[in-house]
Design an enzyme around this catalytic site. Sequence first.
Site, short mmCIF file in Angstrom:
data_model
loop_
_atom_site.label_atom_id
_atom_site.label_comp_id
_atom_site.label_asym_id
_atom_site.label_seq_id
_atom_site.Cartn_x
_atom_site.Cartn_y
_atom_site.Cartn_z
N LYS A 39 0.86 -1.19 0.00
CA LYS A 39 0.00 0.00 0.00
C LYS A 39 0.90 1.24 0.00
CE LYS A 39 -3.80 0.21 2.42
NZ LYS A 39 -4.78 0.36 3.52
N ASP A 133 -13.86 2.33 10.23
CA ASP A 133 -14.21 2.31 8.80
C ASP A 133 -14.59 0.90 8.37
OD1 ASP A 133 -14.70 3.37 6.31
OD2 ASP A 133 -12.62 3.32 5.65
#
Length: 625
Positions: A39, A133
Amino acid sequence: MIGKLLGNRYEILEQLGGGGMAIVYKGRDNFLNRLVTIKILRPEFTCDEDFVNRFRREAQAVASLSHPNIVSIYDVGRENDVHYLVMEYVEGDNLKNLIRAQGVLPQERVVQIARQVAEALQHAHENNIVHRDIKPQNILITAAGRAKLTDFGIAREATTATLTQTDTVLGSVHYLSPEQARGETADQRSDLYSLGIVMYEMATGVLPFQGDTPIGVALKHIQEVPALPSSLNASVSPGLERIIIRAMAKNIVDRYGSARVLLGDLEGLTGQVFQDSGTAGQLDEFATRVIPAVKNKEEPSQPAKKAVSGPKKRRFAWLWGTLAALILVAAVYATFELYVNVPEIQMPNVEGSTLEEARATLQSQGFKNIQENRNHHPTIPPENVISQDPPPDTMVKVTRNVTLTISRGPEYRTVPEVIGYTLSDARIKISQHELIVYEPYQEKYSNDYPVGVVMDQDPKPETNLTKGSGVTLYVSKGPQPVLRKIPDLIGLTENQARGELEKVKLKMADNVIRATSADYMQGQIISQNPVGGSEVEEGSEVQVTVSNGPGPERREVEVEARIPDDGKRHELKIIVNDIRGSSEAYKKEHPPGRKVVREVPYYGKAVIQVYIDGKLAGEQTIDKQ
């Protein structure tokens, strides 16, 4: 980035996707010869210290966690301006794509995935990490069917410092908890609300709240009650529906207090009993309390006696064995009679009754295990029953537990002051206080407030209203407009018309229409909109149509006038009023008693006027063209 080597170790192979903060790549760890997920923080955020800190926070958050249902982090690094995380590579797809492909998931699969995510959250919460989230896109499903939670990019450590801090509202709006939508700090129960939304979506194939804008969806999380899952998918069991609805409770105190409690209910759906150390101890205690009781009677504490020999000894052993068998049979029979061989009766309806009346009704029917929950309700008075479980009229055994939800009465909210706010800001402010804006809002003219700003409200600020009540807003339309009367422009030229309009602070529209006309001369206005005599706001435009001709033909008429015979000279004047307007066709002095005849031209319909010494002496209308 494809082919780039990070840290002289991690080779980027292909892009897998991306989010708001980072781009996700598939890579290879050349040292350990294994696939990894890399990432990389988006370039536009590398100069933003807040985003860089948030990116590092994910590494710190997940590095402290080790769980089979959480994607592991292997490494974190920076190369020049590239900030990256190296994580476990999961062969599979995310839950969102699974829902898109299958629509509604089977209940067994819903429970299985929810349990695994709840186990991941339990581990995170026990380590003081709140994810903030939770959404299907952040739940990866491996090829073997295991759910793995990922993307702790906006996670926070739930310490005393952070619990008192209001952070920026982050997260995906369709899965956002009401407290997050209000800008309040998320805690463990916020994650469970989001998991409730995910369960709702898995069970029904749709999201509970939809909207045209993110703010619209956020307001629905705060204000609206979703449709029951069973109304969208009849195969959703009552047990699963109760779990989903409790997880999605808008009031945070009505939700599951922890992932552990949620797990207990989920495992109950699959026939498994969730046991913590306390529960297990109780079950063991029950086992040792019943079985050894028989043994104690077989071996009573007695004074020492002479040994009994022969038939007498065997007779005592036979008696004790028979007694133990009888006691065991009696216990089994009692259990059967108390818990199994119990007739079913129709569940009485106690909804709307007072708690005292409800208890009396249930106890008179033989129900003894009566439990109570308490919730606010906008209309049901305090200490009255809102709902009951089991529902009215169902057939149940009287040994079953009955749960009554008791009203605490209305839940009140204080009306905030929104005078001076824009309409959109006022809506948000009111929704944060769990109230609504009555629609349509009212509009009024105001010299004090600009257009679109709230100039008044009802009720006034600091008034107490029941939760979910409405507030009427009065929004400014700006100053009261001044009305002007439109002059009649027919027959005028464009310049003449503009001059007349300017006198009353109106203006002519730029797009002048032109048309052929046999009635009006070229350049004359033949029509207008709005018509003359009507009223419009100051500054408004008037649309006109101008003649391109040819207009009416020129004609002549013979006008005869006789001068008074009084010994004096007199002035004779002839005026023609036709399509051109008013014009003087003749003017001259004549001796007394003279007869004067003149040919006078005109266009279209005309009115001929004869004046002697300035006084009207005759008038004739000519219609023939």
